[in-house]
Motif scaffolding. Structure first.
Motif, PDB file in Angstrom:
ATOM      1  N   PHE A  88      27.142  -7.390 -54.156  1.00 53.29           N
ATOM      2  CA  PHE A  88      27.987  -6.335 -53.592  1.00 53.29           C
ATOM      3  C   PHE A  88      27.138  -5.074 -53.438  1.00 53.29           C
ATOM      4  CE2 PHE A  88      28.229  -5.878 -58.177  1.00 53.29           C
ATOM      5  CZ  PHE A  88      28.132  -4.505 -58.379  1.00 53.29           C
ATOM      6  N   PRO A  89      27.475  -4.203 -52.485  1.00 55.68           N
ATOM      7  CA  PRO A  89      26.691  -2.980 -52.270  1.00 55.68           C
ATOM      8  C   PRO A  89      26.990  -1.911 -53.317  1.00 55.68           C
ATOM      9  CG  PRO A  89      28.488  -3.092 -50.694  1.00 55.68           C
ATOM     10  CD  PRO A  89      28.510  -4.386 -51.460  1.00 55.68           C
ATOM     11  N   ILE A  90      25.937  -1.270 -53.813  1.00 58.13           N
ATOM     12  CA  ILE A  90      26.133  -0.100 -54.662  1.00 58.13           C
ATOM     13  C   ILE A  90      26.795   0.982 -53.812  1.00 58.13           C
ATOM     14  CG2 ILE A  90      24.969   1.660 -56.054  1.00 58.13           C
ATOM     15  CD1 ILE A  90      24.969  -1.165 -57.263  1.00 58.13           C
ATOM     16  N   SER A  91      27.725   1.698 -54.392  1.00 65.57           N
ATOM     17  CA  SER A  91      28.554   2.639 -53.639  1.00 65.57           C
ATOM     18  C   SER A  91      27.742   3.773 -53.020  1.00 65.57           C
ATOM     19  CB  SER A  91      29.624   3.246 -54.555  1.00 65.57           C
ATOM     20  OG  SER A  91      30.344   4.251 -53.874  1.00 65.57           O
ATOM     21  N   ASP A  92      28.019   4.035 -51.736  1.00 65.73           N
ATOM     22  CA  ASP A  92      27.347   5.146 -51.067  1.00 65.73           C
ATOM     23  C   ASP A  92      28.015   6.486 -51.346  1.00 65.73           C
ATOM     24  OD1 ASP A  92      29.602   4.980 -49.523  1.00 65.73           O
ATOM     25  OD2 ASP A  92      28.584   4.352 -47.685  1.00 65.73           O
ATOM     26  N   VAL A  93      28.946   6.501 -52.307  1.00 62.34           N
ATOM     27  CA  VAL A  93      29.418   7.783 -52.825  1.00 62.34           C
ATOM     28  C   VAL A  93      28.266   8.495 -53.534  1.00 62.34           C
ATOM     29  CG1 VAL A  93      30.979   8.855 -54.512  1.00 62.34           C
ATOM     30  CG2 VAL A  93      31.814   7.042 -52.995  1.00 62.34           C
ATOM     31  N   ASP A  94      27.337   7.720 -54.087  1.00 65.83           N
ATOM     32  CA  ASP A  94      26.123   8.290 -54.667  1.00 65.83           C
ATOM     33  C   ASP A  94      25.235   8.758 -53.508  1.00 65.83           C
ATOM     34  OD1 ASP A  94      23.723   8.803 -56.106  1.00 65.83           O
ATOM     35  OD2 ASP A  94      24.358   7.396 -57.648  1.00 65.83           O
ATOM     36  N   PRO A  95      24.879  10.030 -53.450  1.00 66.28           N
ATOM     37  CA  PRO A  95      24.221  10.589 -52.263  1.00 66.28           C
ATOM     38  C   PRO A  95      22.948   9.871 -51.820  1.00 66.28           C
ATOM     39  CG  PRO A  95      24.945  12.355 -53.695  1.00 66.28           C
ATOM     40  CD  PRO A  95      25.177  11.078 -54.447  1.00 66.28           C
ATOM     41  N   ALA A  96      22.082   9.467 -52.746  1.00 64.51           N
ATOM     42  CA  ALA A  96      20.846   8.790 -52.349  1.00 64.51           C
ATOM     43  C   ALA A  96      21.145   7.449 -51.684  1.00 64.51           C
ATOM     44  CB  ALA A  96      19.934   8.592 -53.557  1.00 64.51           C
ATOM     45  N   ILE A  97      22.151   6.738 -52.175  1.00 63.15           N
ATOM     46  CA  ILE A  97      22.549   5.481 -51.556  1.00 63.15           C
ATOM     47  C   ILE A  97      23.056   5.738 -50.141  1.00 63.15           C
ATOM     48  CG2 ILE A  97      24.116   3.514 -51.690  1.00 63.15           C
ATOM     49  CD1 ILE A  97      22.038   3.381 -53.841  1.00 63.15           C
ATOM     50  N   ALA A  98      23.831   6.795 -49.970  1.00 63.24           N
ATOM     51  CA  ALA A  98      24.333   7.143 -48.630  1.00 63.24           C
ATOM     52  C   ALA A  98      23.170   7.426 -47.684  1.00 63.24           C
ATOM     53  CB  ALA A  98      25.255   8.342 -48.719  1.00 63.24           C
ATOM     54  N   GLN A  99      22.169   8.127 -48.174  1.00 66.62           N
ATOM     55  CA  GLN A  99      21.017   8.445 -47.333  1.00 66.62           C
ATOM     56  C   GLN A  99      20.261   7.182 -46.942  1.00 66.62           C
ATOM     57  OE1 GLN A  99      18.477  11.460 -49.005  1.00 66.62           O
ATOM     58  NE2 GLN A  99      17.060  11.466 -47.262  1.00 66.62           N
ATOM     59  N   VAL A 100      20.124   6.258 -47.893  1.00 63.81           N
ATOM     60  CA  VAL A 100      19.433   5.002 -47.605  1.00 63.81           C
ATOM     61  C   VAL A 100      20.219   4.175 -46.593  1.00 63.81           C
ATOM     62  CG1 VAL A 100      18.795   2.782 -48.621  1.00 63.81           C
ATOM     63  CG2 VAL A 100      18.135   4.891 -49.751  1.00 63.81           C
ATOM     64  N   ARG A 101      21.536   4.148 -46.724  1.00 63.51           N
ATOM     65  CA  ARG A 101      22.349   3.385 -45.768  1.00 63.51           C
ATOM     66  C   ARG A 101      22.219   3.967 -44.355  1.00 63.51           C
ATOM     67  NH1 ARG A 101      25.900   1.258 -49.707  1.00 63.51           N
ATOM     68  NH2 ARG A 101      24.409  -0.050 -50.862  1.00 63.51           N
ATOM     69  N   GLU A 102      22.067   5.287 -44.254  1.00 60.72           N
ATOM     70  CA  GLU A 102      21.848   5.900 -42.949  1.00 60.72           C
ATOM     71  C   GLU A 102      20.507   5.450 -42.367  1.00 60.72           C
ATOM     72  OE1 GLU A 102      22.122  10.102 -43.359  1.00 60.72           O
ATOM     73  OE2 GLU A 102      24.262  10.100 -43.884  1.00 60.72           O
ATOM     74  N   ILE A 103      19.503   5.377 -43.219  1.00 59.19           N
ATOM     75  CA  ILE A 103      18.183   4.900 -42.774  1.00 59.19           C
ATOM     76  C   ILE A 103      18.287   3.467 -42.273  1.00 59.19           C
ATOM     77  CG2 ILE A 103      15.867   4.286 -43.593  1.00 59.19           C
ATOM     78  CD1 ILE A 103      16.134   6.722 -45.536  1.00 59.19           C
ATOM     79  N   GLU A 104      19.001   2.626 -43.021  1.00 65.66           N
ATOM     80  CA  GLU A 104      19.163   1.226 -42.624  1.00 65.66           C
ATOM     81  C   GLU A 104      19.952   1.101 -41.326  1.00 65.66           C
ATOM     82  OE1 GLU A 104      19.123  -0.597 -47.199  1.00 65.66           O
ATOM     83  OE2 GLU A 104      21.002  -0.436 -46.077  1.00 65.66           O
ATOM     84  N   ALA A 105      20.947   1.959 -41.144  1.00 66.06           N
ATOM     85  CA  ALA A 105      21.765   1.908 -39.925  1.00 66.06           C
ATOM     86  C   ALA A 105      20.953   2.347 -38.714  1.00 66.06           C
ATOM     87  CB  ALA A 105      22.990   2.787 -40.087  1.00 66.06           C
ATOM     88  N   GLU A 106      20.071   3.322 -38.899  1.00 65.21           N
ATOM     89  CA  GLU A 106      19.251   3.799 -37.802  1.00 65.21           C
ATOM     90  C   GLU A 106      18.214   2.767 -37.375  1.00 65.21           C
ATOM     91  OE1 GLU A 106      17.631   7.433 -39.220  1.00 65.21           O
ATOM     92  OE2 GLU A 106      19.536   8.536 -39.094  1.00 65.21           O
ATOM     93  N   ASP A 107      17.772   1.929 -38.310  1.00 65.16           N
ATOM     94  CA  ASP A 107      16.789   0.879 -37.985  1.00 65.16           C
ATOM     95  C   ASP A 107      17.262  -0.440 -38.614  1.00 65.16           C
ATOM     96  OD1 ASP A 107      14.689  -0.757 -37.409  1.00 65.16           O
ATOM     97  OD2 ASP A 107      13.164   0.425 -38.478  1.00 65.16           O
ATOM     98  N   PRO A 108      18.178  -1.152 -37.959  1.00 62.84           N
ATOM     99  CA  PRO A 108      18.717  -2.395 -38.522  1.00 62.84           C
ATOM    100  C   PRO A 108      17.652  -3.472 -38.757  1.00 62.84           C
ATOM    101  CG  PRO A 108      20.069  -1.612 -36.706  1.00 62.84           C
ATOM    102  CD  PRO A 108      18.820  -0.793 -36.706  1.00 62.84           C
ATOM    103  N   SER A 109      16.503  -3.357 -38.095  1.00 62.83           N
ATOM    104  CA  SER A 109      15.465  -4.373 -38.288  1.00 62.83           C
ATOM    105  C   SER A 109      14.914  -4.369 -39.709  1.00 62.83           C
ATOM    106  CB  SER A 109      14.316  -4.152 -37.295  1.00 62.83           C
ATOM    107  OG  SER A 109      13.612  -2.948 -37.583  1.00 62.83           O
ATOM    108  N   LEU A 110      15.108  -3.270 -40.450  1.00 62.79           N
ATOM    109  CA  LEU A 110      14.629  -3.211 -41.828  1.00 62.79           C
ATOM    110  C   LEU A 110      15.225  -4.323 -42.668  1.00 62.79           C
ATOM    111  CD1 LEU A 110      14.832   0.652 -42.445  1.00 62.79           C
ATOM    112  CD2 LEU A 110      12.741  -0.693 -42.179  1.00 62.79           C
ATOM    113  N   THR A 111      16.498  -4.591 -42.443  1.00 68.28           N
ATOM    114  CA  THR A 111      17.201  -5.612 -43.236  1.00 68.28           C
ATOM    115  C   THR A 111      17.553  -6.844 -42.399  1.00 68.28           C
ATOM    116  OG1 THR A 111      19.296  -4.491 -42.806  1.00 68.28           O
ATOM    117  CG2 THR A 111      18.148  -3.935 -44.844  1.00 68.28           C
ATOM    118  N   GLY A 112      16.953  -6.956 -41.236  1.00 67.87           N
ATOM    119  CA  GLY A 112      17.182  -8.140 -40.407  1.00 67.87           C
ATOM    120  C   GLY A 112      18.372  -8.049 -39.492  1.00 67.87           C
ATOM    121  N   GLY A 113      18.965  -6.838 -39.379  1.00 73.70           N
ATOM    122  CA  GLY A 113      20.136  -6.677 -38.532  1.00 73.70           C
ATOM    123  C   GLY A 113      19.816  -6.609 -37.059  1.00 73.70           C
TER     124      GLY A 113
END
Length: 445
Positions: free
Chosen positions: A420-445
């Protein structure tokens, strides 16, 4: 943001203990049943088709020629030895060398150690870079060196693949860890208890500097869920476990949840004291990653089966899956003195990532080409992690941000919740999820 050395050293108890005691408790068991970091099976689960020689591109062909030199820096001092992680990476590299190497060339691996001395940590990093002239840095695991050396690595153009301890390891562009550290692991344990429909979360930690940083993540997640949060601290080693257990349960109240963030022996004291007082069913219990060890599951006995929810950043060491099976085979053949557990899993994965990156280089092996290859790692899939690992250009790195929950059952840890995903209520997690969303190839998306 830089943090003080005292705070970093204090984080030792809570940070990458991530199985320090697991390893210590497993030292007498070097076969496939040994070690900490989870349970659920044994050597019989290892697929017959998996061999250590599968680590290299050409089984049985020993590499020769000019070595490709890599390096690592780890804390090694009385009572604190993180060198097990790069030593397991070294075992994997030896296996690679025996089975084709990197396009026929062997890996030479230099491990330096430090004793939480900033001057020494800086000196050893410069020794690796300027004297040994390593082309890449893999397996770094040090209490202080992320803070001491990250600017130097940035200046020198090194992209480190390692294991994080200090918060700085998760907030710089030139360090990417395979683990997630104590704050985000406590986040995951908190989420697991919230899913158990508790009414309040109480986080109990060691009374040392630096725990306020860890506490902030679970607090944000709990309050976002509309629940009450309270943080407690206990002096360690715990002298009055009965009082600690009772205080935690009373603070949580009926149908509350208690999350522990201690090394396994200290957590065990509180859990056993809770059982002696008949408190294990008064609240729901959770724990950060250090509790993910069969040592604790066996010591608790069946009275705690299914009643303790532990965050697990890595897969069960007995998982029957390709990388997990290869990990055990490499350990058995090349590093039988290193116990199975979270530390050796980290070293194995770090070396696997580096090896795949090196094999993809076309042309010369230089500092520039090796670090570019590390930086360009995307969508690295392994069954030891829940989601693909990646590096990429970013102001911070927290690629391990999805994990699982385990629970004791029959003296071993078994999976209680799938990834399960660690909650993006934690600010650093939110920032990382934004990075992943901007470049889906990082995680194979």
């Amino acid at each position: 943001m830089r943090i003080q050395l005292g705070r970093l050293v204090a984080l030792l108890v809570l940070a990458l203990t991530l199985s320090l005691v697991v390893a210590a408790c497993a030292c007498g068991d070097d076969d496939d049943d040994g070690g900490g970091g989870g349970g659920g099976g044994g050597a019989a689960e290892v697929e017959e088709t998996v061999k250590a020689s599968d680590c290299g591109p050409s089984p049985g062909e020993r590499a020769s020629g000019e070595p490709i030199k890599l390096g690592a820096l780890a804390t090694k001092q009385p009572g604190t030895d993180f060198s097990e992680i790069p030593r397991m990476a070294e075992a994997y590299f030896k296996c690679v060398n025996d089975n084709g190497g990197i396009n026929g060339r062997p890996i030479e691996y230099v491990i330096e150690t430090e004793q939480t001395d900033p001057g020494q940590a800086a000196s050893q990093a410069r020794k690796l870079v300027e004297t040994e002239k390593v082309l890449g840095i893999v397996g770094n695991t040090s209490i202080i060196e992320c803070d001491v050396n990250h600017e130097y690595y940035e200046q020198q153009g090194y992209y480190v693949i390692g294991s994080g301890i200090a918060p700085t390891c998760y907030s710089t562009p030139n360090f990417a860890a395979v683990n997630m550290g104590p704050r985000y692991s406590s986040d995951g344990a908190t989420q697991a208890l919230i899913r158990q429909d508790v009414d309040k979360i109480v986080l109990v930690q060691s009374n040392v500097p630096g725990t306020d940083y860890i506490e902030e993540g679970p607090r944000l997640i709990t309050e976002d869920a509309g629940l009450e949060f309270e943080g407690l601290k206990e002096n360690v080693p715990i002298q009055d476990a009965n009082s600690a257990a009772l205080k935690a349960v009373q603070a949580a109240g009926d149908n509350g949840g208690v999350v522990l963030n201690f090394t396994p022996p200290e957590a065990l004291k509180i859990l056993q004291a809770a059982q002696q007082q008949g408190l294990q069913d008064r609240v729901k219990w959770g724990c950060s990653t250090p509790c993910n060890t069969d040592f604790l599951a066996e010591a608790l006995g069946d009275a705690w089966d299914g009643k303790l929810f532990v965050n697990a950043e890595l897969n069960l060491i007995t998982a029957d899956a390709p990388d997990s099976n290869l990990y055990r085979e490499v350990q058995k053949e090349y590093a039988p003195d290193i116990p199975l557990g979270s530390f050796s899993q980290m070293g194995f994965i770090e070396a696997r990532i580096a090896t795949e990156a090196l094999l993809g280089i076309k042309g010369e092996y230089t500092k520039e080409t090796v670090n570019e290859a590390f930086l360009n790692v995307k969508n690295f899939e392994t069954d030891i992690l829940c989601e693909p690992w990646y590096y990429g250009e970013a102001p911070l790195h927290l690629p391990n941000n999805v994990d699982r929950t385990v629970t004791p059952e029959g003296g071993v840890m078994v999976e209680a919740e799938d990834c399960f995903p660690i909650s993006d209520v934690d600010p650093a997690i939110a920032q990382v999820r934004e990075i992943e969303a901007e470049d889906p190839s990082l995680t194979g998306g």
